[in-house]
Design a protein around this motif. Structure first.
Motif, short mmCIF file in Angstrom:
data_model
loop_
_atom_site.label_atom_id
_atom_site.label_comp_id
_atom_site.label_asym_id
_atom_site.label_seq_id
_atom_site.Cartn_x
_atom_site.Cartn_y
_atom_site.Cartn_z
N ARG A 206 -1.31 -4.16 7.40
CA ARG A 206 -0.48 -4.52 6.26
C ARG A 206 1.00 -4.21 6.54
N GLU A 381 8.43 -2.39 -1.55
CA GLU A 381 8.76 -3.78 -1.27
C GLU A 381 7.54 -4.67 -1.53
N LYS A 382 6.33 -4.09 -1.35
CA LYS A 382 5.09 -4.81 -1.60
C LYS A 382 3.99 -3.77 -1.79
N SER A 383 2.97 -4.13 -2.56
CA SER A 383 1.85 -3.21 -2.74
C SER A 383 0.56 -3.98 -2.92
N TRP A 384 -0.54 -3.32 -2.58
CA TRP A 384 -1.88 -3.91 -2.69
C TRP A 384 -2.83 -2.89 -3.30
N ARG A 394 -3.19 2.56 -4.51
CA ARG A 394 -2.20 1.53 -4.25
C ARG A 394 -1.67 1.74 -2.84
N GLU A 396 1.27 1.04 -0.63
CA GLU A 396 2.66 0.69 -0.93
C GLU A 396 3.46 0.61 0.37
N ARG A 397 4.20 -0.49 0.50
CA ARG A 397 5.04 -0.69 1.69
C ARG A 397 6.51 -0.63 1.28
#
Length: 731
Positions: A206, A381-384, A394, A396-397
């Motif tokens: 990711r 900046e983005k999360s999944w 979560r 988290e990037r």
């Protein structure tokens, strides 16, 4: 394994026709939420007809394709080779369908087997029963044909059979992996693994770590635990196949195994690894726990990476990029509780992580598996969504700006100013009185509803921070933002290592809840109070083992105990007893119902070399103990809880309702010139007026409040109670 859609016509054991019979059909299972990632990975391995399905990814190819997935997939759990598909309405049709397979092509009569059954709305809902019927079908067939039968080995069978049923559609497959592919072979057996290897690999994918590594970017895990992320990152960067270390695969005991095809794949993987290790970028791991560092080094040794990955013992705030390394990736899996957002006390750790990233990793990328629901002070900046076992997290990037740290403005400046002011006002008093544990802030500013206590120890200064639960009218997001701001300034303002800040939520407690165990760290710190040395525990309980607001009372007890018999009722951790013992008491008795606190009291006695028979401990309900005691005492300290309903006591204790009875029972044990010190911290408490007719009572509340608690005069109330002449006459 998801079955192919079956025709409408159903008969027991009837095979579902398929095209391309010369091709093998496989299904790779994946952790929940990683199916799309796994599909992309399998396509990158050159596998054909890759299709995402429920629970995993289907693909086709030669047997070598299945082997390649076993050897190279960093994300899959298992690789299943389909043997047949059929319909079954009940267990007899399941039995018949399995018997239609020629099992002599797959295992020897003397071999071992295991069966795994899974289902979705399956017509046979009992998995253990279904596994038994499949096993019976295989064993019965081979016994009828050869006179011998395979035996069952659940742990390490020669052949593992997988049966998957959706409604009445059944797929029977060989498990080529044998055991889950996340078990790479470098982890020591029996050691707890907080993060499975394939989940660690998913984090790195990711974050696009392979691309960063190809550009020479460095890698850091600031809380490396047992080293899983470090090893997975190193193997990705060096083009090492994750299955190279495994000594067991499910296909090795299968009669259809093609050993030549497998060895060809192994030779290719070894050549790629040898080339890749020479171009691997710099990889470093840190952890503040010595045992974690030792475990990481052991796993690196087993993975063949001991001389290629550096590991050091460091606290999160001291984590730094490898010297001379281009910007790369910070990846970590911080501690968290069992449910998202449950561990509020982990917020300081996550804030320290965020501050470290901003201050020292500008230009880097970060990926964090956040299971505590705590914010880092950085915007992802983005999360999944991602599951670590049953725990929803979560992923988290973050992209860290080049000068993120320097852009920070000073938050909570009004709080900083108040803390500095309070310290200045307390400085002379602290020096004069020799106080090392004290309250420096107590919700002085309404927006920052915190109590901040300082504990000076041999290990340096610790901060014990308690957040008062906000009223329902306060916006929780705003309260959280203010708390984050406060925690970010407290360590620097109060000259404390950020790792030595402990956060708790303080709510009104009833009964035994105020004594409940919050944690299992068991870390005891030694502090000093006057001549006494005392153990405190800042992490495991709501209270620390030392009520700071009672310091003047304990000091007075120590100064007036010489030659006296001292009784400490509801003794808690025995701090007042230690003062009395070191003050020259002829004997002390400490009573409490809790074995935990009596053990703690004994440890405090031992710490002060007061472990003689003159100092007795009694485990009992104090009310029952008072009714049975026939001794007399010169000095009694009675500091009961406001309310208690312990299962170990008869009935409950409500101090407003029961205090007169308690005081009379305790006073009955006083010597003629004795003193009973009665204290409690119940809000709105009122002393029974009738007691003033029976005893001479001094209200010493104002005197008993120390300088660091003067802002809250009602934190407790305290009375000195003396027998009067009529009391003595009644004796």
């Amino acid at each position: 394994m998801a079955p192919v859609k079956a025709p409408h016509k159903r008969t027991a054991g009837h095979k579902i026709e398929r095209n391309h019979l010369n091709m093998r059909h496989f299904f790779a299972t994946a952790p929940h939420g990683l199916e799309e990632l796994l599909a992309a990975e399998l396509k990158s391995l050159g596998l054909e007809e890759v299709r995402v399905q429920r629970g995993g990814v289907a693909f086709t190819g030669s047997l070598s394709a299945g082997y390649r997935a076993c050897l190279w997939s960093r994300l899959a759990n298992r690789v299943l080779l389909s043997l047949t598909q059929f319909r079954a309405q009940d267990d007899q049709e399941l039995y018949q369908g399995v018997q239609n397979i020629n099992w002599a092509e797959h295992l020897r009569p003397e071999a071992t087997l295991a069966v795994n059954f899974t289902g979705v709305r399956a017509h046979i809902s009992h998995s253990r029963f279904a596994e038994q019927r499949v096993k019976d079908a295989v064993v019965d067939q081979m016994r009828e044909r050869t006179g011998a039968r395979p035996s069952v080995d659940i742990e390490h069978p020669d052949l593992r059979i997988n049966v998957h049923m959706v409604e009445d559609a059944v797929t029977v497959a060989i498990d080529l992996a044998g055991e889950s592919l996340h078990r790479r072979g470098y982890r020591q057996h029996g050691r707890a693994a907080p993060l499975k290897e394939n989940l660690a690999a998913a984090m790195l994918i990711r974050a696009n770590w392979p691309e960063l590594a190809a550009k020479g970017g460095g890698f850091v895990d600031p809380m490396c635990g047992s080293g899983t992320l470090l090893i997975e990152a190193a193997w990705m960067a060096s083009d090492s196949a994750p299955g190279l270390m495994r000594t067991r695969f499910g296909f090795r005991g299968w009669l259809g195994h093609d050993d030549a095809a497998w060895k060809e794949l192994l030779d290719e993987a070894l050549e790629r690894q040898e080339r890749g290790l020479h171009t691997m970028p710099m990889i470093m791991g840190f952890d503040q726990d010595e045992q974690a560092v030792a475990a990481t080094r052991e796993h690196l040794q087993r993975a063949g990476l001991a001389d290629r990955v550096m590991v050091e013992r460091r606290e999160i705030a001291q984590a730094r990029p490898p010297e001379g390394s281009p910007p790369g990736l910070v990846a970590t899996n911080p501690p968290y509780g069992e449910r998202l957002g449950e561990n509020h006390e982990l917020m300081p750790l996550y804030l320290r992580l965020g501050q470290t990233l901003k201050s020292h990793f500008g230009g880097w990328r970060a990926i964090v598996l956040n299971g505590a629901g705590c914010q880092l002070g950085l915007k992802p900046e983005k999360s999944w969504q991602m599951f670590n076992g049953p725990i929803e997290c979560r992923l988290e990037r973050f992209e860290i700006a080049e000068h993120a740290g320097s852009q920070d403005h000073a938050p909570a400046q009004d709080l900083v100013n108040r803390l500095l002011k309070n310290q200045r006002q307390l400085k002379k008093w602290l020096t004069r009185e020799g106080v090392g544990c004290y309250r420096v802030y107590d919700a002085d500013i309404p927006e920052y509803a915190l109590a901040v206590d300082i504990y000076e120890t041999d290990e340096g200064r610790w901060l014990h921070v308690q957040e008062y639960a906000a009223p329902a009218s306060i916006d929780p997001h705003r309260a959280q933002a203010r708390l984050r701001a406060a925690l970010s300034v407290l360590p620097e303002t109060l000259d404390t290592d950020p790792a030595q800040l402990v956060l708790k939520v303080r709510q009104r407690q009833r009964g035994v809840s105020q004594y409940r165990r919050l944690n299992e760290q068991g870390r005891m710190l030694e502090v000093r109070e006057g001549p006494c040395r005392l153990w405190v525990n800042l992490t495991d309980y709501l209270d620390t083992g030392l009520f700071l607001d009672h310091r003047p009372v304990r000091t007075w007890i120590g100064e007036n105990a010489r030659g006296k018999r001292f009784l400490n009722l509801f003794c808690y951790t025995g701090a007042a007893t230690i003062h009395a013992a070191l003050g020259g008491a002829s004997a002390t008795t400490s009573v409490d119902l809790s074995p935990t606190y009596l053990d703690w009291t004994q440890e405090n006695l031992n710490l002060n070399q007061c472990n003689s028979p003159r100092h007795q401990l009694g485990r009992a309900d104090c009310r029952e103990w008072l009714n049975q005691c026939r001794e007399s005492f010169d000095l009694i300290f009675l500091d009961p809880p406001s309310f208690s309903n312990s299962k170990r006591m008869e009935g409950d204790l409500d101090i407003q309702r029961d205090h007169a009875e308690l005081i009379r029972a305790a006073a009955s044990l006083l010597s003629p010139n004795g003193i009973l010190i009665f204290s409690n911290n119940r809000r709105g408490f009122k002393l029974d007026p009738a007691l003033s007719q029976e005893f001479r009572i001094e209200d010493r509340s104002a005197w008993s409040i120390p300088a660091d608690f003067k802002r809250h005069q009602r934190i407790h109330q305290c009375w000195f109670i003396h027998p009067n002449e009529s009391t003595d006459a009644r004796r």
